[in-house]
Design a protein around this motif. Structure first.
Motif, PDB file in Angstrom:
ATOM      1  N   TYR A 145    -118.908 -24.104   7.674  1.00  0.00           N
ATOM      2  CA  TYR A 145    -120.229 -24.673   7.917  1.00  0.00           C
ATOM      3  C   TYR A 145    -120.118 -26.036   8.584  1.00  0.00           C
ATOM      4  CZ  TYR A 145    -124.695 -26.916   7.186  1.00  0.00           C
ATOM      5  OH  TYR A 145    -125.870 -27.600   7.391  1.00  0.00           O
ATOM      6  N   GLN A 146    -119.327 -26.917   7.996  1.00  0.00           N
ATOM      7  CA  GLN A 146    -119.205 -28.275   8.539  1.00  0.00           C
ATOM      8  C   GLN A 146    -118.657 -28.262   9.965  1.00  0.00           C
ATOM      9  OE1 GLN A 146    -116.788 -29.586   5.196  1.00  0.00           O
ATOM     10  NE2 GLN A 146    -118.260 -31.240   4.880  1.00  0.00           N
ATOM     11  N   ASP A 147    -117.524 -27.619  10.149  1.00  0.00           N
ATOM     12  CA  ASP A 147    -116.913 -27.573  11.483  1.00  0.00           C
ATOM     13  C   ASP A 147    -117.760 -26.752  12.447  1.00  0.00           C
ATOM     14  OD1 ASP A 147    -114.817 -29.069  10.500  1.00  0.00           O
ATOM     15  OD2 ASP A 147    -113.361 -27.431  10.528  1.00  0.00           O
ATOM     16  N   GLY A 148    -118.371 -25.688  11.923  1.00  0.00           N
ATOM     17  CA  GLY A 148    -119.185 -24.820  12.776  1.00  0.00           C
ATOM     18  C   GLY A 148    -120.416 -25.506  13.327  1.00  0.00           C
ATOM     19  N   MET A 149    -121.024 -26.355  12.536  1.00  0.00           N
ATOM     20  CA  MET A 149    -122.198 -27.096  13.008  1.00  0.00           C
ATOM     21  C   MET A 149    -121.816 -28.003  14.182  1.00  0.00           C
ATOM     22  SD  MET A 149    -124.961 -26.191  11.459  1.00  0.00           S
ATOM     23  CE  MET A 149    -126.178 -27.490  11.406  1.00  0.00           C
ATOM     24  N   ARG A 150    -120.695 -28.662  14.059  1.00  0.00           N
ATOM     25  CA  ARG A 150    -120.242 -29.543  15.135  1.00  0.00           C
ATOM     26  C   ARG A 150    -119.881 -28.731  16.387  1.00  0.00           C
ATOM     27  NH1 ARG A 150    -116.054 -31.299  12.764  1.00  0.00           N
ATOM     28  NH2 ARG A 150    -114.674 -29.925  13.919  1.00  0.00           N
ATOM     29  N   ALA A 151    -119.168 -27.620  16.198  1.00  0.00           N
ATOM     30  CA  ALA A 151    -118.717 -26.817  17.340  1.00  0.00           C
ATOM     31  C   ALA A 151    -119.888 -26.202  18.107  1.00  0.00           C
ATOM     32  CB  ALA A 151    -117.761 -25.724  16.873  1.00  0.00           C
TER      33      ALA A 151
END
Length: 158
Positions: free
Chosen positions: A87-93
């Motif tokens: 979730y965290q990394d995916g939001m940024r990506a």
């Protein structure tokens, strides 16, 4: 890419084929995820469905993900996470991918272990869709819904 799927309404129906050949799918993990078995599994699953695949591997920085998708004219991007930080990394990506004009309409899906607990699973999926993902797959089941997506994309490009 297992489990329940949540799909975004109003997104493109399928991958674009900008090369005149078989559509290319980019498979990737996120910057903090060092797992590889999930990426190999997805690569084989997607190839079995008739797509060409470029597997970017583990620990992919956002800049590299965007650059590779642009350079390879990705028809679809599949992001997988096993470490619980999806979730965290995916939001940024997704913010980086959608900010690139060449990739704004490319279907992007994310799946796997998107959080470290089941609490907030639905809210995470909703937020990822609102941020620009076309589908979100959690880690609670099998691959049937993802296989269905691949079959529908194959039909669109045929």
């Amino acid at each position: 890419m297992t489990g329940a799927v949540t799909a975004a309404a109003g997104r493109p129906a399928g991958p674009r084929d900008t090369t005149g050949g078989t559509p290319l799918v980019v498979v990737s993990s996120l910057a903090s995820d060092a797992h590889t078995w999930n990426l190999v599994f997805l690569q084989l699953l997607i190839e079995e469905a008739g797509f060409d695949v470029v597997n970017l591997g583990p620990c992919v920085p956002d800049d590299l993900l965007v650059a590779e998708c642009r350079a390879r004219h990705a028809a679809m991007v599949v992001i997988s996470s096993v470490n619980g930080h999806g979730y965290q990394d995916g939001m940024r990506a997704i913010g980086r991918l959608r900010a690139c004009p060449e990739l704004a309409g490319v279907p992007v899906v994310i799946g796997g272990k998107l959080g470290v607990s089941a609490h907030g699973r639905a809210e995470r999926a909703e937020a990822l869709l609102a941020a620009g993902y076309d589908a979100v797959y959690d880690d609670t089941g099998g691959t049937e819904s993802f296989r269905g997506l691949l079959a529908s994309l194959t039909a669109v490009t045929a």
